[in-house]
Design a protein around this motif. Structure first.
Motif, PDB file in Angstrom:
ATOM      1  N   PRO A 134      19.623  -0.553   2.963  1.00 13.44           N
ATOM      2  CA  PRO A 134      18.406  -0.084   2.306  1.00 13.44           C
ATOM      3  C   PRO A 134      18.483   1.419   2.037  1.00 13.44           C
ATOM      4  CG  PRO A 134      18.000  -0.451   4.635  1.00 13.44           C
ATOM      5  CD  PRO A 134      19.419  -0.878   4.379  1.00 13.44           C
ATOM      6  N   VAL A 135      18.070   1.816   0.861  1.00 12.69           N
ATOM      7  CA  VAL A 135      18.039   3.233   0.487  1.00 12.69           C
ATOM      8  C   VAL A 135      16.638   3.794   0.668  1.00 12.69           C
ATOM      9  CG1 VAL A 135      18.361   4.851  -1.432  1.00 12.69           C
ATOM     10  CG2 VAL A 135      19.953   2.949  -1.116  1.00 12.69           C
ATOM     11  N   SER A 136      15.628   3.024   0.261  1.00 17.79           N
ATOM     12  CA  SER A 136      14.237   3.451   0.412  1.00 17.79           C
ATOM     13  C   SER A 136      13.314   2.256   0.326  1.00 17.79           C
ATOM     14  CB  SER A 136      13.866   4.490  -0.654  1.00 17.79           C
ATOM     15  OG  SER A 136      13.905   3.916  -1.952  1.00 17.79           O
ATOM     16  N   LEU A 137      12.091   2.446   0.787  1.00 21.75           N
ATOM     17  CA  LEU A 137      11.035   1.447   0.671  1.00 21.75           C
ATOM     18  C   LEU A 137       9.843   2.059  -0.046  1.00 21.75           C
ATOM     19  CD1 LEU A 137      12.726   0.032   2.934  1.00 21.75           C
ATOM     20  CD2 LEU A 137      10.548  -0.650   3.974  1.00 21.75           C
ATOM     21  N   LEU A 138       9.136   1.244  -0.803  1.00 23.95           N
ATOM     22  CA  LEU A 138       7.846   1.614  -1.374  1.00 23.95           C
ATOM     23  C   LEU A 138       6.860   0.548  -0.953  1.00 23.95           C
ATOM     24  CD1 LEU A 138       5.932   3.246  -3.177  1.00 23.95           C
ATOM     25  CD2 LEU A 138       6.757   1.895  -5.134  1.00 23.95           C
ATOM     26  N   LEU A 139       5.824   0.971  -0.196  1.00 20.68           N
ATOM     27  CA  LEU A 139       4.883   0.028   0.384  1.00 20.68           C
ATOM     28  C   LEU A 139       3.460   0.363  -0.006  1.00 20.68           C
ATOM     29  CD1 LEU A 139       6.271   0.044   4.051  1.00 20.68           C
ATOM     30  CD2 LEU A 139       6.897  -1.526   2.204  1.00 20.68           C
ATOM     31  N   ALA A 140       2.671  -0.676  -0.256  1.00 16.71           N
ATOM     32  CA  ALA A 140       1.225  -0.498  -0.326  1.00 16.71           C
ATOM     33  C   ALA A 140       0.739  -0.228   1.092  1.00 16.71           C
ATOM     34  CB  ALA A 140       0.558  -1.739  -0.904  1.00 16.71           C
ATOM     35  N   GLU A 141      -0.201   0.697   1.239  1.00 10.86           N
ATOM     36  CA  GLU A 141      -0.612   1.120   2.581  1.00 10.86           C
ATOM     37  C   GLU A 141      -1.134  -0.053   3.420  1.00 10.86           C
ATOM     38  OE1 GLU A 141      -3.338   4.225   1.770  1.00 10.86           O
ATOM     39  OE2 GLU A 141      -4.680   2.999   0.559  1.00 10.86           O
ATOM     40  N   LYS A 142      -1.682  -1.081   2.779  1.00 12.82           N
ATOM     41  CA  LYS A 142      -2.188  -2.228   3.524  1.00 12.82           C
ATOM     42  C   LYS A 142      -1.065  -3.044   4.161  1.00 12.82           C
ATOM     43  CE  LYS A 142      -2.305  -5.196  -0.601  1.00 12.82           C
ATOM     44  NZ  LYS A 142      -3.179  -5.955  -1.532  1.00 12.82           N
ATOM     45  N   ARG A 143       0.210  -2.793   3.764  1.00  9.90           N
ATOM     46  CA  ARG A 143       1.349  -3.533   4.308  1.00  9.90           C
ATOM     47  C   ARG A 143       2.040  -2.807   5.466  1.00  9.90           C
ATOM     48  NH1 ARG A 143      -0.033  -8.373   2.546  1.00  9.90           N
ATOM     49  NH2 ARG A 143       0.072  -8.606   0.277  1.00  9.90           N
ATOM     50  N   LEU A 144       1.575  -1.622   5.794  1.00  7.40           N
ATOM     51  CA  LEU A 144       2.274  -0.813   6.794  1.00  7.40           C
ATOM     52  C   LEU A 144       2.365  -1.509   8.151  1.00  7.40           C
ATOM     53  CD1 LEU A 144       1.193   2.903   6.267  1.00  7.40           C
ATOM     54  CD2 LEU A 144       3.508   1.956   6.237  1.00  7.40           C
ATOM     55  N   ALA A 145       1.270  -2.048   8.618  1.00 12.64           N
ATOM     56  CA  ALA A 145       1.276  -2.667   9.943  1.00 12.64           C
ATOM     57  C   ALA A 145       2.274  -3.825  10.003  1.00 12.64           C
ATOM     58  CB  ALA A 145      -0.129  -3.156  10.298  1.00 12.64           C
ATOM     59  N   ALA A 146       2.301  -4.642   8.962  1.00 13.57           N
ATOM     60  CA  ALA A 146       3.208  -5.791   8.941  1.00 13.57           C
ATOM     61  C   ALA A 146       4.670  -5.373   8.867  1.00 13.57           C
ATOM     62  CB  ALA A 146       2.872  -6.701   7.761  1.00 13.57           C
ATOM     63  N   MET A 147       4.933  -4.175   8.332  1.00 15.09           N
ATOM     64  CA  MET A 147       6.307  -3.715   8.135  1.00 15.09           C
ATOM     65  C   MET A 147       6.787  -2.765   9.226  1.00 15.09           C
ATOM     66  SD  MET A 147       7.506  -5.217   5.477  1.00 15.09           S
ATOM     67  CE  MET A 147       8.899  -4.186   4.988  1.00 15.09           C
ATOM     68  N   ALA A 148       5.955  -2.470  10.220  1.00 12.41           N
ATOM     69  CA  ALA A 148       6.293  -1.458  11.226  1.00 12.41           C
ATOM     70  C   ALA A 148       7.601  -1.763  11.940  1.00 12.41           C
ATOM     71  CB  ALA A 148       5.144  -1.328  12.226  1.00 12.41           C
ATOM     72  N   GLU A 149       7.809  -3.025  12.314  1.00 12.86           N
ATOM     73  CA  GLU A 149       9.036  -3.396  13.034  1.00 12.86           C
ATOM     74  C   GLU A 149      10.273  -3.142  12.180  1.00 12.86           C
ATOM     75  OE1 GLU A 149      11.227  -7.418  14.759  1.00 12.86           O
ATOM     76  OE2 GLU A 149       9.105  -7.476  14.223  1.00 12.86           O
ATOM     77  N   LEU A 150      10.212  -3.499  10.897  1.00 12.50           N
ATOM     78  CA  LEU A 150      11.358  -3.296  10.024  1.00 12.50           C
ATOM     79  C   LEU A 150      11.582  -1.818   9.739  1.00 12.50           C
ATOM     80  CD1 LEU A 150      11.073  -6.197   7.418  1.00 12.50           C
ATOM     81  CD2 LEU A 150      12.635  -5.986   9.347  1.00 12.50           C
ATOM     82  N   ILE A 151      10.518  -1.071   9.599  1.00 13.39           N
ATOM     83  CA  ILE A 151      10.655   0.371   9.353  1.00 13.39           C
ATOM     84  C   ILE A 151      11.414   1.026  10.503  1.00 13.39           C
ATOM     85  CG2 ILE A 151       9.374   2.533   9.158  1.00 13.39           C
ATOM     86  CD1 ILE A 151       7.226   0.972   7.621  1.00 13.39           C
TER      87      ILE A 151
END
Length: 271
Positions: A52-69
């Motif tokens: 992965p080079v970068s991610l672009l996330l809608a702020e409402k998805r942050l909690a669901a993506m925390a582990e992957l981040i």
């Protein structure tokens, strides 16, 4: 967790790679590809073949993506925007709210890829597959039924096109593959690597159900309609999937699933 970079301006140059996604699908991303949705991005983050080079996330998805981040490499950037701003960036309502740019870690030649496979390898070889939905389905089946690699001829479409990746459910990010150059000899390459080539055709000489798996086997599939060329069929062992009387056509991804399941689990049936 990696530092989150807030994006409020849809024209921010830092997220240029995400702007007008559908237009960029057509003109290319200069060596990058785009992954879409949580399942596919998870595949990217855990892939040994891509990074992965970068991610672009809608702020409402942050909690669901925390582990992957937390699993991202240090160099990967994480951009966060409101849903409205993200929609403006990509050029359409992106309901999943999760995008990533990635890059293949390496791009082996077909010869290099085949040479590195084991003594009982199963390879899917695709000729003239131009539909991205079919390409995604083929990679999904390759991953599901244990193919060791996929080889694409020079006439195949891009396996890392956004839609192909999405339809594959990320399988094209974890399945080793290589694409032939225009002047490469496919059958000579397979013979040199000690693979027996099996060509699928409605008029095949051998029924799939009667086929015993060779140790190193390459399954050749052509585009829907034309299929494999007469030259390829004449030089290879041809295999048919029996069908109901009066019908001899299957979607190419369906065909691949049937054949790869038969060959991939042959050893279990023989025990």
């Amino acid at each position: 967790m990696a530092e989150l970079i807030r994006i409020d301006d849809p024209q921010d140059p830092r997220i240029a790679g995400y702007m007008q996604v559908r237009e960029r699908d057509l003109v290319g991303r200069e060596g990058h590809f785009m992954a879409e949705g949580q399942v596919v991005v998870r595949m990217l983050v855990h892939s040994r073949l891509c990074r992965p080079v970068s991610l672009l996330l809608a702020e409402k998805r942050l909690a669901a993506m925390a582990e992957l981040i937390d699993l991202l490499p240090l160099a990967a950037e994480v951009f966060v925007a409101s849903q409205a701003v993200m929609d403006q960036i990509v050029g359409f309502p992106i309901h999943r709210g999760i995008l990533a740019l990635g890059r293949r870690a390496e791009t082996p030649s077909a010869a290099e890829l085949l040479a590195g496979l084991g003594e009982e390898a199963l390879v899917l070889v695709l000729c003239g597959i131009g539909n991205h939905d079919n390409m995604g389905g083929l990679f999904r089946n390759a991953a599901a039924f244990g193919a060791d690699a996929v080889i694409l001829d020079a006439d195949c479409c891009d396996a890392l096109y956004r839609k192909a990746i999405r339809v594959s459910v990320g399988a094209s990010l974890i399945t080793p593959f290589a694409q032939l150059e225009r002047d490469e000899d496919l059958l000579g390459l397979l013979r040199g690597a000690r693979f027996e080539a099996l060509s699928l055709s409605p008029s095949g000489a051998v029924r799939l159900s009667a086929l015993k798996r060779p140790p190193r086997v390459a399954v050749l599939l052509g585009s829907e309609g034309p299929g494999l060329s007469p030259d390829v069929l004449a030089q290879t062992r041809t295999v048919a999937i029996p069908m109901a009387t009066g019908f001899d056509s299957l979607n190419v991804a369906t065909t691949a699933g049937i054949v790869l399941h038969h060959l991939g689990f042959a050893a279990e049936r023989e025990r």
